[in-house]
Design an enzyme around this catalytic site. Structure first.
Site, PDB file in Angstrom:
ATOM      1  N   GLY A 146      -2.692 -16.790  -9.656  1.00 31.76           N
ATOM      2  CA  GLY A 146      -3.211 -17.526 -10.802  1.00 31.76           C
ATOM      3  C   GLY A 146      -3.552 -18.984 -10.573  1.00 31.76           C
ATOM      4  O   GLY A 146      -3.727 -19.731 -11.543  1.00 31.76           O
TER       5      GLY A 146
ATOM      6  N   ASN B  77       1.367 -10.519  -4.493  1.00 32.17           N
ATOM      7  CA  ASN B  77       0.233  -9.631  -4.632  1.00 32.17           C
ATOM      8  C   ASN B  77       0.095  -9.342  -6.140  1.00 32.17           C
ATOM      9  O   ASN B  77       0.810  -9.922  -6.945  1.00 32.17           O
ATOM     10  CB  ASN B  77       0.483  -8.347  -3.821  1.00 32.17           C
ATOM     11  CG  ASN B  77      -0.833  -7.745  -3.327  1.00 32.17           C
ATOM     12  OD1 ASN B  77      -1.799  -7.668  -4.089  1.00 32.17           O
ATOM     13  ND2 ASN B  77      -0.866  -7.320  -2.087  1.00 32.17           N
TER      14      ASN B  77
ATOM     15  N   CYS C   9       0.833  -1.207   0.000  1.00 23.52           N
ATOM     16  CA  CYS C   9       0.000   0.000   0.000  1.00 23.52           C
ATOM     17  C   CYS C   9       0.864   1.252   0.000  1.00 23.52           C
ATOM     18  O   CYS C   9       2.019   1.213   0.387  1.00 23.52           O
ATOM     19  CB  CYS C   9      -0.859   0.074   1.251  1.00 23.52           C
ATOM     20  SG  CYS C   9      -1.542  -1.463   1.654  1.00 23.52           S
TER      21      CYS C   9
HETATM   22  C1  LIG Z   1     -10.557  -7.710  -6.402  1.00 24.23           C
HETATM   23  C2  LIG Z   1      -9.279  -7.972  -5.672  1.00 24.23           C
HETATM   24  C3  LIG Z   1      -9.071  -7.396  -4.416  1.00 24.23           C
HETATM   25  C4  LIG Z   1      -7.877  -7.651  -3.720  1.00 24.23           C
HETATM   26  N1  LIG Z   1      -7.708  -7.109  -2.466  1.00 24.23           N
HETATM   27  C5  LIG Z   1      -6.573  -7.398  -1.754  1.00 24.23           C
HETATM   28  C6  LIG Z   1      -6.398  -6.916  -0.420  1.00 24.23           C
HETATM   29  O1  LIG Z   1      -7.263  -6.259   0.143  1.00 24.23           O
HETATM   30  N2  LIG Z   1      -5.225  -7.216   0.203  1.00 24.23           N
HETATM   31  C7  LIG Z   1      -4.253  -7.968  -0.381  1.00 24.23           C
HETATM   32  O2  LIG Z   1      -3.213  -8.231   0.240  1.00 24.23           O
HETATM   33  N3  LIG Z   1      -4.408  -8.467  -1.624  1.00 24.23           N
HETATM   34  C8  LIG Z   1      -5.539  -8.192  -2.323  1.00 24.23           C
HETATM   35  N4  LIG Z   1      -5.702  -8.704  -3.592  1.00 24.23           N
HETATM   36  C9  LIG Z   1      -4.633  -9.548  -4.182  1.00 24.23           C
HETATM   37  C10 LIG Z   1      -4.936 -11.032  -4.025  1.00 24.23           C
HETATM   38  O3  LIG Z   1      -5.073 -11.405  -2.670  1.00 24.23           O
HETATM   39  C11 LIG Z   1      -3.843 -11.886  -4.687  1.00 24.23           C
HETATM   40  O4  LIG Z   1      -2.602 -11.569  -4.102  1.00 24.23           O
HETATM   41  C12 LIG Z   1      -3.718 -11.661  -6.193  1.00 24.23           C
HETATM   42  O5  LIG Z   1      -4.993 -11.479  -6.768  1.00 24.23           O
HETATM   43  C13 LIG Z   1      -2.994 -12.821  -6.907  1.00 24.23           C
HETATM   44  O6  LIG Z   1      -3.658 -14.052  -6.728  1.00 24.23           O
HETATM   45  P1  LIG Z   1      -4.738 -14.627  -7.796  1.00 24.23           P
HETATM   46  O7  LIG Z   1      -4.106 -14.548  -9.142  1.00 24.23           O
HETATM   47  O8  LIG Z   1      -5.027 -16.016  -7.318  1.00 24.23           O
HETATM   48  O9  LIG Z   1      -5.947 -13.735  -7.687  1.00 24.23           O
HETATM   49  C14 LIG Z   1      -6.881  -8.477  -4.301  1.00 24.23           C
HETATM   50  C15 LIG Z   1      -7.109  -9.046  -5.577  1.00 24.23           C
HETATM   51  C16 LIG Z   1      -8.280  -8.824  -6.251  1.00 24.23           C
HETATM   52  C17 LIG Z   1      -8.487  -9.470  -7.597  1.00 24.23           C
END
Ligand SMILES: Cc1cc2nc3c(=O)[nH]c(=O)nc-3n(C[C@H](O)[C@H](O)[C@H](O)COP(=O)(O)O)c2cc1C
Length: 302
Positions: A244, A192, A130
């Site tokens: 992913g 992230n 952040c």
């Molecule tokens: C809509 C959305 C909101 C997210 N909000 C947060 C959050 O509040 N805090 C955080 O650490 N990561 C947040 N992320 C990141 C996810 O936790 C994750 O690290 C990222 O999407 C990669 O994993 P994935 O490809 O399985 O989605 C967010 C991702 C998405 C898509």
């Protein structure tokens, strides 16, 4: 059936499957679709010291094999979480982990200290991607010094399992992982979202209100795997891998490069029962390959 139990520091998980913050609400929203008790744990929405409205719409855009978001940590603040949400989360036979975010070191530490008081929350995941407002809008997680300073302050304020979630928007993620390990992190999770952009050529503008957003979904998996592999070699603390993951095979790839557990994010939007399917698929794979304990495959790839 193979043994699926793993440990993240002092935290014993019944299986290595967690949910990724921001993609699973407070878990309760998924209770009609899956048995939350079957999960290794669920990591709830990003929580900040003060309420945040998030960014203007549009906040999401679909991409090839993924999505961009710029939600901007919309949440009602830690007090709302403690008084309104937490009482609904105390009876699960699955770990509930709170994702903590902040704009200043003081905010992070105060938010973590408040959550430290909650008996049924055994761990926090610190989102250090952040903006660091005091230093001019750069994320804490993109420099070793920034990452170390926030972890140092939170470590003093928080006595339970501290997972630090790393940003992939850096050149040397292993160095950042080592810096947070040195300040007392019990585990690191990664990745992230990757910074990205999408353009609507008819309107001649970005598809996202703030111009850029975080890329997630299957398109980021190769990058995530490479980074998890690098970090797993660089630190002694357990690594949680994500980015992913859509199915059990994807999850097993992360375990083989050194992740002790995985998180599932964007896939929850496509199939709210994906986490359960990943646990079942992992079990099937281990049985088919005669592996008695999931720990035997963690880090098998050098
Ligand atoms: C809509 C959305 C909101 C997210 N909000 C947060 C959050 O509040 N805090 C955080 O650490 N990561 C947040 N992320 C990141 C996810 O936790 C994750 O690290 C990222 O999407 C990669 O994993 P994935 O490809 O399985 O989605 C967010 C991702 C998405 C898509």
């Amino acid at each position: 059936m193979a043994k699926l139990n793993v440990k993240i520091g002092d935290l014993a998980l019944k299986n290595p499957v967690l949910t990724a913050s921001g993609t699973f609400g407070y878990g309760l929203e998924f209770a009609d679709f899956i048995d939350l008790n079957a999960l290794g744990g669920f990591i709830v929405k990003g929580t900040t010291l003060h309420p945040r409205e998030g960014n203007d719409y549009p906040r999401m855009a679909e991409t090839a094999s993924g999505m961009l978001n710029c939600v901007g940590l919309q949440n009602k603040g830690v007090e709302h979480f403690c008084t309104e949400i937490y009482p609904q989360l105390t009876d699960f036979d699955s770990h509930v982990i709170v994702n903590v975010s902040g704009s200043t070191i003081e905010d992070y530490a105060a938010c973590a200290a408040r959550i430290n008081e909650l008996e049924h929350i055994p761990a926090i995941e610190l989102n250090i991607s952040c903006p660091n407002v005091k230093s001019g809008g750069m994320a804490f997680g993109v420099t070793c010094e920034g990452a170390a300073s926030v972890v140092k302050a939170v470590r003093k304020a928080y006595s339970k399992t501290l997972i630090v979630k790393l940003s992939p928007n850096v050149t040397d993620i292993a160095a950042i992982a080592r810096a947070v390990e040195a300040e007392g992190a019990d585990s690191v999770s990664l990745i992230n979202t990757l910074m990205g952009m999408s353009v609507d050529i008819e309107r001649r503008r970005s598809r996202l209100s703030i111009g850029t957003g975080g890329l997630s979904g299957p398109c980021v998996k190769p990058v995530a795997l490479r980074m998890v592999s690098q970090v797993a070699r660089a630190v002694k603390i357990p690594v949680i891998g994500l980015g992913g993951i859509m199915n059990a095979e994807d999850a097993l790839e992360f375990l083989m490069v050194g992740a002790t557990a995985v998180e599932i994010g964007t896939a929850n939007f496509i199939d709210p029962a994906v986490t359960i399917k990943v646990i079942e698929g992992m079990n099937d794979w281990l049985d088919r390959h005669g592996v008695k304990d999931v720990n035997e495959i963690i880090g098998v790839i050098d």
